[in-house]
Write a protein that holds these residues in place. Structure first.
Motif, PDB file in Angstrom:
ATOM      1  N   THR A 141      41.527  50.107  42.372  1.00 29.40           N
ATOM      2  CA  THR A 141      41.870  50.069  43.800  1.00 29.40           C
ATOM      3  C   THR A 141      42.955  49.014  43.984  1.00 29.40           C
ATOM      4  OG1 THR A 141      40.114  48.464  44.142  1.00 29.40           O
ATOM      5  CG2 THR A 141      39.571  50.775  44.585  1.00 29.40           C
ATOM      6  N   ARG A 142      43.548  48.985  45.163  1.00 27.64           N
ATOM      7  CA  ARG A 142      44.732  48.132  45.335  1.00 27.64           C
ATOM      8  C   ARG A 142      44.451  46.648  45.124  1.00 27.64           C
ATOM      9  NH1 ARG A 142      46.545  50.018  51.140  1.00 27.64           N
ATOM     10  NH2 ARG A 142      48.449  49.008  50.431  1.00 27.64           N
ATOM     11  N   GLU A 143      43.187  46.247  45.279  1.00 26.70           N
ATOM     12  CA  GLU A 143      42.843  44.832  45.093  1.00 26.70           C
ATOM     13  C   GLU A 143      42.979  44.393  43.639  1.00 26.70           C
ATOM     14  OE1 GLU A 143      41.410  46.468  48.621  1.00 26.70           O
ATOM     15  OE2 GLU A 143      40.717  47.036  46.625  1.00 26.70           O
ATOM     16  N   LEU A 144      43.035  45.347  42.720  1.00 27.78           N
ATOM     17  CA  LEU A 144      43.122  45.021  41.301  1.00 27.78           C
ATOM     18  C   LEU A 144      44.562  44.994  40.790  1.00 27.78           C
ATOM     19  CD1 LEU A 144      40.044  46.969  39.846  1.00 27.78           C
ATOM     20  CD2 LEU A 144      40.194  44.626  40.680  1.00 27.78           C
ATOM     21  N   PHE A 145      45.518  45.228  41.674  1.00 27.74           N
ATOM     22  CA  PHE A 145      46.918  45.125  41.284  1.00 27.74           C
ATOM     23  C   PHE A 145      47.430  43.709  41.564  1.00 27.74           C
ATOM     24  CE2 PHE A 145      48.079  49.326  39.904  1.00 27.74           C
ATOM     25  CZ  PHE A 145      47.060  50.109  40.411  1.00 27.74           C
ATOM     26  N   ALA A 146      48.632  43.407  41.004  1.00 22.89           N
ATOM     27  CA  ALA A 146      49.190  42.062  41.176  1.00 22.89           C
ATOM     28  C   ALA A 146      49.310  41.718  42.663  1.00 22.89           C
ATOM     29  CB  ALA A 146      50.542  41.972  40.491  1.00 22.89           C
ATOM     30  N   HIS A 147      49.613  42.733  43.442  1.00 23.91           N
ATOM     31  CA  HIS A 147      49.639  42.583  44.896  1.00 23.91           C
ATOM     32  C   HIS A 147      49.256  43.926  45.487  1.00 23.91           C
ATOM     33  CE1 HIS A 147      51.276  42.081  48.975  1.00 23.91           C
ATOM     34  NE2 HIS A 147      51.159  40.778  48.750  1.00 23.91           N
ATOM     35  N   ALA A 148      48.715  43.919  46.702  1.00 25.94           N
ATOM     36  CA  ALA A 148      48.272  45.174  47.321  1.00 25.94           C
ATOM     37  C   ALA A 148      49.408  46.180  47.456  1.00 25.94           C
ATOM     38  CB  ALA A 148      47.651  44.888  48.690  1.00 25.94           C
ATOM     39  N   SER A 149      50.649  45.683  47.489  1.00 27.70           N
ATOM     40  CA  SER A 149      51.780  46.607  47.651  1.00 27.70           C
ATOM     41  C   SER A 149      52.513  46.863  46.335  1.00 27.70           C
ATOM     42  CB  SER A 149      52.775  46.051  48.681  1.00 27.70           C
ATOM     43  OG  SER A 149      53.346  44.848  48.199  1.00 27.70           O
ATOM     44  N   THR A 150      51.961  46.429  45.210  1.00 32.92           N
ATOM     45  CA  THR A 150      52.596  46.642  43.900  1.00 32.92           C
ATOM     46  C   THR A 150      52.922  48.114  43.689  1.00 32.92           C
ATOM     47  OG1 THR A 150      51.567  44.729  42.855  1.00 32.92           O
ATOM     48  CG2 THR A 150      52.194  46.532  41.411  1.00 32.92           C
ATOM     49  N   ALA A 200      57.352  37.438  46.496  1.00 33.71           N
ATOM     50  CA  ALA A 200      56.067  36.739  46.634  1.00 33.71           C
ATOM     51  C   ALA A 200      56.237  35.280  46.256  1.00 33.71           C
ATOM     52  CB  ALA A 200      55.033  37.387  45.741  1.00 33.71           C
ATOM     53  N   LYS A 201      55.534  34.419  46.921  1.00 33.55           N
ATOM     54  CA  LYS A 201      55.518  33.017  46.563  1.00 33.55           C
ATOM     55  C   LYS A 201      54.123  32.663  46.086  1.00 33.55           C
ATOM     56  CE  LYS A 201      59.589  32.500  48.439  1.00 33.55           C
ATOM     57  NZ  LYS A 201      60.774  32.406  47.662  1.00 33.55           N
ATOM     58  N   MET A 202      53.988  31.488  45.534  1.00 38.43           N
ATOM     59  CA  MET A 202      52.704  31.146  44.968  1.00 38.43           C
ATOM     60  C   MET A 202      51.764  30.489  45.960  1.00 38.43           C
ATOM     61  SD  MET A 202      53.672  29.939  41.158  1.00 38.43           S
ATOM     62  CE  MET A 202      51.998  29.582  40.688  1.00 38.43           C
ATOM     63  N   ASP A 242      46.958  35.020  39.628  1.00 38.40           N
ATOM     64  CA  ASP A 242      45.823  34.976  38.703  1.00 38.40           C
ATOM     65  C   ASP A 242      45.377  33.542  38.424  1.00 38.40           C
ATOM     66  OD1 ASP A 242      46.925  37.712  36.557  1.00 38.40           O
ATOM     67  OD2 ASP A 242      45.441  37.672  38.176  1.00 38.40           O
ATOM     68  N   LYS A 243      44.059  33.323  38.455  1.00 41.51           N
ATOM     69  CA  LYS A 243      43.532  32.035  37.968  1.00 41.51           C
ATOM     70  C   LYS A 243      43.466  32.119  36.441  1.00 41.51           C
ATOM     71  CE  LYS A 243      40.929  30.155  41.849  1.00 41.51           C
ATOM     72  NZ  LYS A 243      41.150  31.153  42.909  1.00 41.51           N
ATOM     73  N   ASN A 244      42.948  33.237  35.950  1.00 41.20           N
ATOM     74  CA  ASN A 244      42.922  33.470  34.505  1.00 41.20           C
ATOM     75  C   ASN A 244      44.199  34.214  34.127  1.00 41.20           C
ATOM     76  OD1 ASN A 244      42.539  34.604  31.890  1.00 41.20           O
ATOM     77  ND2 ASN A 244      40.327  34.415  32.130  1.00 41.20           N
ATOM     78  N   LYS A 245      45.006  33.565  33.309  1.00 44.47           N
ATOM     79  CA  LYS A 245      46.323  34.134  33.009  1.00 44.47           C
ATOM     80  C   LYS A 245      46.377  34.820  31.640  1.00 44.47           C
ATOM     81  CE  LYS A 245      49.222  31.584  36.245  1.00 44.47           C
ATOM     82  NZ  LYS A 245      48.204  31.400  37.256  1.00 44.47           N
ATOM     83  N   ASP A 246      45.261  35.300  31.142  1.00 50.19           N
ATOM     84  CA  ASP A 246      45.292  36.086  29.907  1.00 50.19           C
ATOM     85  C   ASP A 246      45.967  37.420  30.189  1.00 50.19           C
ATOM     86  OD1 ASP A 246      42.033  35.107  28.560  1.00 50.19           O
ATOM     87  OD2 ASP A 246      44.010  34.165  28.455  1.00 50.19           O
ATOM     88  N   SER A 247      46.919  37.785  29.329  1.00 51.23           N
ATOM     89  CA  SER A 247      47.594  39.069  29.475  1.00 51.23           C
ATOM     90  C   SER A 247      46.692  40.179  28.940  1.00 51.23           C
ATOM     91  CB  SER A 247      48.907  39.053  28.696  1.00 51.23           C
ATOM     92  OG  SER A 247      48.615  38.943  27.299  1.00 51.23           O
ATOM     93  N   LEU A 248      47.078  41.417  29.178  1.00 58.79           N
ATOM     94  CA  LEU A 248      46.304  42.547  28.658  1.00 58.79           C
ATOM     95  C   LEU A 248      46.280  42.511  27.133  1.00 58.79           C
ATOM     96  CD1 LEU A 248      44.768  45.208  29.003  1.00 58.79           C
ATOM     97  CD2 LEU A 248      46.955  46.391  29.241  1.00 58.79           C
ATOM     98  N   SER A 249      47.389  42.125  26.522  1.00 57.51           N
ATOM     99  CA  SER A 249      47.426  42.005  25.052  1.00 57.51           C
ATOM    100  C   SER A 249      46.371  41.012  24.576  1.00 57.51           C
ATOM    101  CB  SER A 249      48.786  41.497  24.585  1.00 57.51           C
ATOM    102  OG  SER A 249      49.750  42.497  24.654  1.00 57.51           O
ATOM    103  N   GLU A 250      46.319  39.868  25.244  1.00 58.21           N
ATOM    104  CA  GLU A 250      45.380  38.825  24.832  1.00 58.21           C
ATOM    105  C   GLU A 250      43.937  39.278  25.039  1.00 58.21           C
ATOM    106  OE1 GLU A 250      47.200  35.829  27.302  1.00 58.21           O
ATOM    107  OE2 GLU A 250      47.888  34.713  25.551  1.00 58.21           O
ATOM    108  N   GLU A 267      41.473  40.892  36.879  1.00 57.11           N
ATOM    109  CA  GLU A 267      40.339  41.825  36.963  1.00 57.11           C
ATOM    110  C   GLU A 267      40.781  43.250  36.607  1.00 57.11           C
ATOM    111  OE1 GLU A 267      39.357  38.197  38.678  1.00 57.11           O
ATOM    112  OE2 GLU A 267      41.002  39.474  39.358  1.00 57.11           O
ATOM    113  N   GLY A 268      41.959  43.621  37.056  1.00 55.56           N
ATOM    114  CA  GLY A 268      42.490  44.938  36.722  1.00 55.56           C
ATOM    115  C   GLY A 268      42.766  45.069  35.227  1.00 55.56           C
ATOM    116  N   ARG A 269      43.346  44.038  34.640  1.00 54.91           N
ATOM    117  CA  ARG A 269      43.656  44.089  33.205  1.00 54.91           C
ATOM    118  C   ARG A 269      42.366  44.178  32.385  1.00 54.91           C
ATOM    119  NH1 ARG A 269      47.066  39.995  34.988  1.00 54.91           N
ATOM    120  NH2 ARG A 269      45.983  38.287  33.951  1.00 54.91           N
ATOM    121  N   THR A 270      41.361  43.438  32.828  1.00 53.60           N
ATOM    122  CA  THR A 270      40.073  43.468  32.114  1.00 53.60           C
ATOM    123  C   THR A 270      39.486  44.871  32.156  1.00 53.60           C
ATOM    124  OG1 THR A 270      39.705  41.181  32.776  1.00 53.60           O
ATOM    125  CG2 THR A 270      37.793  42.374  31.973  1.00 53.60           C
TER     126      THR A 270
END
Lengths: 77, 412
Positions: free
Chosen positions: B375-384, B274-276, B159-167, B392-395
């Motif tokens: 869709t899978r693109e909105l998860f932390a990784h496509a294989s999550t 996963a690595k960064m 994530d570039k934007n690291k706001d959590s779902l809570s935030e 984007e998924g959290r939003t």
């Protein structure tokens, strides 16, 4: 009993990605079994045989080899 | 050649609190870390998270140790796990970090070995229990109360934007209008007891938003020690103005479970972490993914089980005390599920979703189903293999919950 053992072996190989698991394989020492794959095995067995396995029974004594697991399951059925 | 055991967990996400405290620790003490070997005490999930955050800051001279001697000689994604004795003998040019969440005993271990905190070793703590208890104590009158598990706190490493779902939810609803009591591994029994604790304190919500995670409703994961949070249950029970006997008894039950359930060592044979870096793959192997998906979603939901009984109690309590409930099912990486199991995934999942919907509707409430919104693109990784989404998924999840809250308000 053989059918139960074959089922257990199949599920262990599925969960671990390791082929050639034997009835007498030491599942913890040989790192075939861990807590995640134990839960998976429990879930698969419960689904297949329609029994419930209390998590307190999921201990090394009951799950150390395929033979031990099969004996435990047979006693529960 | 003997195979070296990789104890790495397939990490594509980390809790925002953990990420922040690890990063702050490293950045604020940069002069202590630069040029040193970083020795992480705790070769588990959180230890692996530490290594990923450190790599992101450019630190790659990393070694692990652990009090579990079964792990010695193994690796976490190539970083060796050495014995405690060897670790404590390496004083020259080493800085230690405690990665274990409840690591006070390790802190004592290092102090007894003659090491000095905040000089030789660091113990970054997210203080999750303290924050939870503080939030529990925050006075509430007619606000929205939200309860759920780590989905509310985890962010993707990508994530570039690291706001959590809570935030994000606090931003959308206003901090004063929403109370968030979320904790990793938490399930319906805890939600029930904490909600009751809130009511006993005189804090009644206008709406109770509660996450119904199949991982905690099927199978046995919710019985594992890591999901019990005994210390938190005790802290919360001691916070209530009057002794909360039911909560105390629940804390005792969780303590029993921690003692009696032994299946708790997380090691796997074919996970990849996963690595960064931009070239990271981060794919969780198919065999491992199948295990996760089955455990998380596909075993038959038993409507007589403890968690479902607690759900019913929550819904009945809401009717009795006259507040609304918004139970929701989080997104599932259904495309990955179908990829692994074909139509069998949707069949098993739909069966459980239908059973859960019936339970909720029997008690007179509506279930918000967010299963297929991502869709899978909105998860932390496509294989999550769980509900962990990217920004984007959290939003999107926050948007759907807020829309439902608006709809509920209009219907009052």
């Amino acid at each position: 009993m053989n059918e139960i053992k074959q089922f257990i072996i199949e599920k262990l190989e599925e969960a671990s990605g390791i082929d050639g698991v034997k009835e007498e394989s030491l599942l913890f020492e040989e790192e075939i079994l861990d807590s995640l794959s134990i839960l998976y095995l429990v879930g698969e067995v419960e689904e297949q045989y329609g029994i419930q396995i209390p998590l307190e029974d999921v201990i090394e004594d009951n799950f150390c080899t395929v033979n031990h697991i099969a004996l435990y399951l047979k006693n529960r059925m | 050649m003997e195979k070296v055991q990789n104890y790495a967990w397939p990490i594509t996400a980390v809790s925002k609190e953990d990420y922040t405290v690890i990063l702050d620790c490293v950045r604020e003490n940069k002069e202590k870390f630069e040029g040193k070997q970083i020795l992480i005490f705790g070769a588990g999930i959180r230890g692996a998270e530490f290594s990923v955050v450190l790599e992101g800051e450019g630190y790659t001279n990393i070694v692990f140790t652990d009090n579990n001697k079964e792990k010695w000689g193994g690796v976490i994604d190539g970083y060796p796990i050495i014995s405690v004795e060897e670790a404590l003998n390496r004083r020259e040019n080493v800085v230690y970090m405690i990665s274990v969440e409840e690591g006070d005993s390790i802190r004592d271990q290092l102090l007894n070995a003659g090491l000095e905190e905040n000089k030789d070793f660091y113990y970054p703590k997210a203080d999750l229990y303290e924050r939870f208890t503080e939030e529990f104590r925050r006075p509430m009158k007619d606000e929205i109360l939200v309860m759920g598990d780590c989905m509310f706190e985890v962010i993707s490493f990508y994530d570039k934007n690291k706001d959590s779902l809570s935030e994000i939810m606090q931003q959308q609803l206003g901090y004063e209008n929403v109370k968030l009591l979320t904790m990793h591994g938490m399930g319906m029994p805890s939600f029930y007891h904490v909600l009751k604790g809130q009511l006993n304190c005189g804090y009644k919500p206008s709406v109770f938003v509660v996450m119904l995670n199949f991982e905690t409703l099927t199978g046995k994961q919710h019985l594992l020690p890591r999901s019990q949070h005994t210390k938190l249950a005790r802290m919360v029970s001691e916070t209530a103005p009057d002794p909360d006997e039911e909560l105390k008894r629940y804390a005792e039950l969780t303590e029993e479970r921690v003692k009696n359930v032994q299946a708790e060592f997380f090691t796997t044979n074919n996970m990849s972490s996963a690595k960064m870096s931009n070239n990271s793959k981060g794919k969780i192997s198919d065999s491992a993914s199948k295990v996760f998906f089955k455990l998380n979603y596909m075993y038959k939901l038993d409507t007589e089980m403890e968690s479902i009984q607690y759900l019913r109690e929550v819904l009945r309590m809401a009717k009795e005390k006259d507040f609304q409930v918004l139970p929701f099912v989080p997104p599932v990486n259904y495309q990955r599920g179908e990829e692994l199991f074909g139509s069998a995934f949707e069949q098993a999942y739909s069966h459980n979703l239908t059973a859960l919907t019936e339970v909720v509707e029997e008690e007179g409430f509506h279930l918000l189903d967010l299963s297929h919104i991502c869709t899978r693109e909105l998860f932390a990784h496509a294989s999550t293999p769980d509900e962990t989404t990217n920004y984007e998924g959290r939003t999107l999840v926050a948007k759907k919950i807020c829309e439902e809250l608006c709809r509920m308000e209009k219907n009052v």
